[in-house]
Design an enzyme around this catalytic site. Sequence first.
Site, PDB file in Angstrom:
ATOM      1  N   LYS A  35       0.897  -1.299   0.062  1.00 34.55           N
ATOM      2  CA  LYS A  35      -0.040  -0.027   0.188  1.00 34.55           C
ATOM      3  C   LYS A  35       0.870   1.467  -0.015  1.00 34.55           C
ATOM      4  CE  LYS A  35      -0.492  -0.539   5.020  1.00 34.55           C
ATOM      5  NZ  LYS A  35      -1.288  -1.166   6.108  1.00 34.55           N
ATOM      6  N   ARG A 133     -10.392  -0.515  14.807  1.00 32.53           N
ATOM      7  CA  ARG A 133     -10.377   0.217  13.547  1.00 32.53           C
ATOM      8  C   ARG A 133     -11.410  -0.539  12.446  1.00 32.53           C
ATOM      9  NH1 ARG A 133      -4.853   1.048   9.843  1.00 32.53           N
ATOM     10  NH2 ARG A 133      -4.779  -1.198  10.128  1.00 32.53           N
ATOM     11  N   TYR A 259      16.872  30.996   5.423  1.00 34.90           N
ATOM     12  CA  TYR A 259      15.739  31.734   5.792  1.00 34.90           C
ATOM     13  C   TYR A 259      15.901  31.985   7.489  1.00 34.90           C
ATOM     14  CZ  TYR A 259      13.319  30.906   1.319  1.00 34.90           C
ATOM     15  OH  TYR A 259      12.872  31.030   0.081  1.00 34.90           O
ATOM     16  N   MET A 308      12.183  24.525   0.313  1.00 36.99           N
ATOM     17  CA  MET A 308      11.481  23.606  -0.755  1.00 36.99           C
ATOM     18  C   MET A 308      12.334  22.905  -1.736  1.00 36.99           C
ATOM     19  SD  MET A 308       8.249  24.971  -2.872  1.00 36.99           S
ATOM     20  CE  MET A 308       7.227  25.688  -1.800  1.00 36.99           C
TER      21      MET A 308
HETATM   22  C1  PLP Z   1      -0.252  -2.128   6.731  1.00 38.59           C
HETATM   23  C2  PLP Z   1      -0.692  -3.600   7.069  1.00 38.59           C
HETATM   24  C3  PLP Z   1       0.119  -4.408   7.312  1.00 38.59           C
HETATM   25  C4  PLP Z   1       1.675  -4.240   7.189  1.00 38.59           C
HETATM   26  O1  PLP Z   1       2.090  -3.830   8.243  1.00 38.59           O
HETATM   27  P1  PLP Z   1       3.759  -3.643   8.453  1.00 38.59           P
HETATM   28  O2  PLP Z   1       4.026  -2.945   9.915  1.00 38.59           O
HETATM   29  O3  PLP Z   1       4.317  -2.404   7.653  1.00 38.59           O
HETATM   30  O4  PLP Z   1       4.428  -4.778   8.165  1.00 38.59           O
HETATM   31  C5  PLP Z   1      -0.452  -5.474   7.521  1.00 38.59           C
HETATM   32  N1  PLP Z   1      -1.610  -5.974   7.865  1.00 38.59           N
HETATM   33  C6  PLP Z   1      -2.454  -4.765   7.710  1.00 38.59           C
HETATM   34  C7  PLP Z   1      -3.889  -5.003   8.171  1.00 38.59           C
HETATM   35  C8  PLP Z   1      -2.287  -3.607   7.529  1.00 38.59           C
HETATM   36  O5  PLP Z   1      -2.945  -2.471   7.296  1.00 38.59           O
END
Ligand code: PLP
Length: 381
Positions: A35, A133, A259, A308
């Site tokens: 992701k 969650r 800056y 930036m």
């Molecule tokens: C993001 C996620 C993972 C991976 O987590 P890491 O800590 O990056 O290994 C695994 N399972 C779910 C449900 C996630 O949302």
Amino acid sequence: MTRAWVELDLGAVRANVRTIRAAAGPGVDVLAVVKADGYGHGAAPVARAALEAGATRLGVATPEEALRLRDAGVTAPVQLLGSFLDDEVDGLLQARAQLTLNDPGDVARASAAARRAGRPVGVHLKVDVGMHRHGVAPGDALDLLAQIARDPALRLEGLMTHLPSPRDEARSRAMLAPFADLVARAARAGLRPPRVHAAASAALFRLPEARFDLVRPGIALVGLDPDPSPAGPALAPALSLRARVTRVLDVAAGEQVGYGGRWTAGRPSRLVLLGVGYGDGLPYALTGAGADVLLQGRRCPLVATVMMDYVLVDATDLPRAPVPGDVATLFGRDGDAFLPLEEQARRAGLIPYALSCGLGARLTRVVRGAEITSASHRRAA
Ligand SMILES: *Cc1c(COP(=O)(O)O)cnc(C)c1O
């Protein structure tokens, strides 16, 4: 050659998947979580390298991420790990994504969408063991599991949960107990999900009882340490951030630089300007944080404010005079020297995940260590 780029080492990703498989043990499959564009590393290349090294499935957070993997030619099972909106479900099925179901409404919506699509959809029922969650309460899961198993539009692929504090072994064990109990009750009721899964990166190394049939590493794939402890595994960092020197300038002792004049030269100083800044995702919070960068394989202090498009580095102590075009390393390896992404994140007050996911679209992406497959041979020929 661009001013600033990230280098992704696919050999490191493959090595990390092998480390993960060795730690998880025989019979435990690997779902590679890619992701947020593979945690800012590049979802498609990380996914391909992980699959080459033995991962069998992929995980994403959004429908667009699933679709992009399909567009890149990835055919492995892809699971949407979190929750989905009503107007996302048809697109998810078109992308041949598997769904995570978090409540009875999800079960109904997945079933209806699969009937519309004319083919069953693979689903994982998620159980909430205390993260609050996603997922159903352990007490409600058995009925839903039975409902899913009865529905010809749904193909039960897994039963899963997610741990909020994988580094807290006692808390995690207490949370896993009702989940393991649910798995046992389901089996007694004749419901055996093809796979049970709970462990992300930190839990898979630390908590053997969280491994079940499948582990879901994300951050460990790219070699960032989910669990910085001496007992932790040796993972290979996959990403380096580099930028070229665009100017070299000398300032007199006592001059205020940049800056707000936030840094004052304590001596006659040779500064270099690097062509990277917060516009590329380099955290502004590295301002005044005591961070270094690597030049000529040596640490040099980052000075003044992160801008930036630029940062300033004190190169006074370098053995060779720097010149425009020289390459600096903001994190990663430079010859024998290594500056961990985790160190920059800590100085910026960020978790490593947030630093790598925040790397900007302006950075050029360089991918090294691609395996020469017969398909790419054919394309190249
Ligand atoms: C993001 C996620 C993972 C991976 O987590 P890491 O800590 O990056 O290994 C695994 N399972 C779910 C449900 C996630 O949302």
